[in-house]
Structures are given as structure tokens and as C-alpha cells.
Design a protein around this motif. Sequence first.
Motif, PDB file in Angstrom:
ATOM      1  N   ALA A 165       0.836  -1.206   0.000  1.00 40.63           N
ATOM      2  CA  ALA A 165       0.000   0.000   0.000  1.00 40.63           C
ATOM      3  C   ALA A 165       0.872   1.257   0.000  1.00 40.63           C
ATOM      4  N   ALA A 166       1.958   1.228   0.742  1.00 39.44           N
ATOM      5  CA  ALA A 166       2.850   2.387   0.784  1.00 39.44           C
ATOM      6  C   ALA A 166       3.515   2.610  -0.578  1.00 39.44           C
ATOM      7  N   VAL A 167       3.904   1.541  -1.251  1.00 41.65           N
ATOM      8  CA  VAL A 167       4.513   1.667  -2.575  1.00 41.65           C
ATOM      9  C   VAL A 167       3.489   2.215  -3.569  1.00 41.65           C
ATOM     10  N   ALA A 168       2.253   1.730  -3.506  1.00 39.39           N
ATOM     11  CA  ALA A 168       1.209   2.225  -4.407  1.00 39.39           C
ATOM     12  C   ALA A 168       0.943   3.705  -4.148  1.00 39.39           C
ATOM     13  N   LEU A 169       0.925   4.105  -2.897  1.00 37.83           N
ATOM     14  CA  LEU A 169       0.717   5.515  -2.562  1.00 37.83           C
ATOM     15  C   LEU A 169       1.873   6.371  -3.084  1.00 37.83           C
ATOM     16  N   ALA A 170       3.094   5.892  -2.890  1.00 39.90           N
ATOM     17  CA  ALA A 170       4.257   6.643  -3.368  1.00 39.90           C
ATOM     18  C   ALA A 170       4.232   6.769  -4.887  1.00 39.90           C
ATOM     19  N   LEU A 171       3.864   5.695  -5.575  1.00 40.98           N
ATOM     20  CA  LEU A 171       3.779   5.746  -7.030  1.00 40.98           C
ATOM     21  C   LEU A 171       2.713   6.751  -7.465  1.00 40.98           C
ATOM     22  N   GLY A 172       1.585   6.741  -6.787  1.00 41.88           N
ATOM     23  CA  GLY A 172       0.526   7.695  -7.103  1.00 41.88           C
ATOM     24  C   GLY A 172       0.958   9.129  -6.877  1.00 41.88           C
ATOM     25  N   LEU A 173       1.676   9.373  -5.808  1.00 41.22           N
ATOM     26  CA  LEU A 173       2.145  10.736  -5.526  1.00 41.22           C
ATOM     27  C   LEU A 173       3.168  11.212  -6.549  1.00 41.22           C
ATOM     28  N   VAL A 174       4.032  10.292  -7.000  1.00 38.34           N
ATOM     29  CA  VAL A 174       5.017  10.658  -8.013  1.00 38.34           C
ATOM     30  C   VAL A 174       4.316  10.979  -9.327  1.00 38.34           C
ATOM     31  N   ILE A 175       3.360  10.171  -9.714  1.00 42.06           N
ATOM     32  CA  ILE A 175       2.637  10.428 -10.962  1.00 42.06           C
ATOM     33  C   ILE A 175       1.819  11.715 -10.844  1.00 42.06           C
ATOM     34  N   ALA A 176       1.301  11.992  -9.653  1.00 42.08           N
ATOM     35  CA  ALA A 176       0.478  13.178  -9.452  1.00 42.08           C
ATOM     36  C   ALA A 176       1.274  14.474  -9.594  1.00 42.08           C
ATOM     37  N   LEU A 177       2.595  14.384  -9.590  1.00 42.89           N
ATOM     38  CA  LEU A 177       3.402  15.598  -9.782  1.00 42.89           C
ATOM     39  C   LEU A 177       3.209  16.178 -11.188  1.00 42.89           C
ATOM     40  N   GLY A 178       2.975  15.289 -12.150  1.00 41.87           N
ATOM     41  CA  GLY A 178       2.852  15.758 -13.517  1.00 41.87           C
ATOM     42  C   GLY A 178       1.443  15.670 -14.072  1.00 41.87           C
ATOM     43  N   LEU A 179       0.553  14.986 -13.409  1.00 44.00           N
ATOM     44  CA  LEU A 179      -0.816  14.795 -13.889  1.00 44.00           C
ATOM     45  C   LEU A 179      -1.801  15.205 -12.804  1.00 44.00           C
ATOM     46  N   PRO A 180      -3.070  15.345 -13.156  1.00 44.03           N
ATOM     47  CA  PRO A 180      -4.074  15.580 -12.116  1.00 44.03           C
ATOM     48  C   PRO A 180      -4.161  14.368 -11.183  1.00 44.03           C
ATOM     49  N   ASP A 181      -4.646  14.598  -9.983  1.00 41.57           N
ATOM     50  CA  ASP A 181      -4.710  13.534  -8.975  1.00 41.57           C
ATOM     51  C   ASP A 181      -5.554  12.354  -9.445  1.00 41.57           C
ATOM     52  N   TRP A 182      -6.699  12.642 -10.064  1.00 40.08           N
ATOM     53  CA  TRP A 182      -7.575  11.561 -10.491  1.00 40.08           C
ATOM     54  C   TRP A 182      -6.901  10.700 -11.557  1.00 40.08           C
ATOM     55  N   ALA A 183      -6.117  11.298 -12.441  1.00 38.32           N
ATOM     56  CA  ALA A 183      -5.422  10.534 -13.476  1.00 38.32           C
ATOM     57  C   ALA A 183      -4.327   9.659 -12.856  1.00 38.32           C
ATOM     58  N   ALA A 184      -3.633  10.200 -11.871  1.00 37.63           N
ATOM     59  CA  ALA A 184      -2.595   9.422 -11.188  1.00 37.63           C
ATOM     60  C   ALA A 184      -3.216   8.218 -10.484  1.00 37.63           C
ATOM     61  N   ALA A 185      -4.345   8.438  -9.826  1.00 39.17           N
ATOM     62  CA  ALA A 185      -5.020   7.335  -9.138  1.00 39.17           C
ATOM     63  C   ALA A 185      -5.496   6.287 -10.138  1.00 39.17           C
ATOM     64  N   LEU A 186      -5.992   6.719 -11.283  1.00 45.11           N
ATOM     65  CA  LEU A 186      -6.462   5.800 -12.305  1.00 45.11           C
ATOM     66  C   LEU A 186      -5.313   4.969 -12.873  1.00 45.11           C
ATOM     67  N   ILE A 187      -4.173   5.614 -13.090  1.00 42.83           N
ATOM     68  CA  ILE A 187      -3.011   4.894 -13.611  1.00 42.83           C
ATOM     69  C   ILE A 187      -2.521   3.856 -12.605  1.00 42.83           C
ATOM     70  N   VAL A 188      -2.447   4.224 -11.331  1.00 39.99           N
ATOM     71  CA  VAL A 188      -2.003   3.279 -10.294  1.00 39.99           C
ATOM     72  C   VAL A 188      -2.977   2.116 -10.195  1.00 39.99           C
ATOM     73  N   ALA A 189      -4.274   2.401 -10.269  1.00 40.63           N
ATOM     74  CA  ALA A 189      -5.270   1.328 -10.203  1.00 40.63           C
ATOM     75  C   ALA A 189      -5.124   0.381 -11.385  1.00 40.63           C
ATOM     76  N   ALA A 190      -4.870   0.921 -12.585  1.00 37.53           N
ATOM     77  CA  ALA A 190      -4.698   0.075 -13.763  1.00 37.53           C
ATOM     78  C   ALA A 190      -3.450  -0.796 -13.631  1.00 37.53           C
ATOM     79  N   VAL A 191      -2.364  -0.228 -13.117  1.00 33.09           N
ATOM     80  CA  VAL A 191      -1.129  -1.000 -12.944  1.00 33.09           C
ATOM     81  C   VAL A 191      -1.339  -2.119 -11.919  1.00 33.09           C
TER      82      VAL A 191
END
Length: 120
Positions: free
Chosen positions: A58-84
Motif C-alpha cells: 500500500a505504501a509503494v502504491a501511494l508513493a507511485l501515485g504521488l510521483v505520478i500526481a506531480l505531472g498529472l491531475p490527482d484523479w489521473a494518477a489514481a487511475l493509472i495506479v489502479a490500472a497497474v
Amino acid sequence: MERIDQRLSEELTGQVTRAVRETLRAELSEAVRESARKRKRTAALYAGAAAAALYAGAAVALALGLVIALGLPDWAAALIVAAVLGAAAYALRRAARPKRPAVPEAAPPMPSEPPATGTP
């Protein structure tokens, strides 16, 4: 005299047999208890390891989402992490399934003789 000897011998044999059975039962139950105690401890350690791994994932997924959220909107980062994570779960499930043997397509059976017409 022989009857008394035979009777004493049977009684002694019965007593020895009972004593041996009781001793074996006691030893076996102690061995089973000890084995169960060890297995219980092992199961508890595996459960603890699984819980720690769940939180680590869960911590790794959260960290990945936060890193992706730096360049994308939060909802897109969450969607990408969920797909992965979904793709990883699907891959693990497919790897855990037993392989099915390939079934060749069967041709319909061919009659060895032409069908009878019913009239002579």
C-alpha cells in the motif's frame, strides 16, 4: 498349579499391555501438542509477514501515485495506479492457474457404411 500360573501370566500380560498403551498415548499426545505449538507459532509469523507485506504494498502504491500526481491531475494518477495494480493482479492470477492442455478440435464422426434407406 498350571491354571494359577496361566491366570497370573494372562493378568501380568494384560497389565503390561495397558501400561505400554498408556505410556504410548501419553508420549504421542505430548508429541502432537508440541508439534501443534510449533505450527501455531509458524502460522502466526506467516500472518504477521503477510500483514507487513500488505502495508508495504500500500505504501509503494501511494508513493507511485504521488510521483505520478506531480505531472498529472490527482484523479489521473489514481487511475493509472489502479490500472497497474489491476494488471499485476491479473498476471499473478494467470500465473497461479494450472495450465490447461490444448484440446484438439474433433471432427464429427464419419459413418463407416452409408445409411440404410429402410426399403428393400
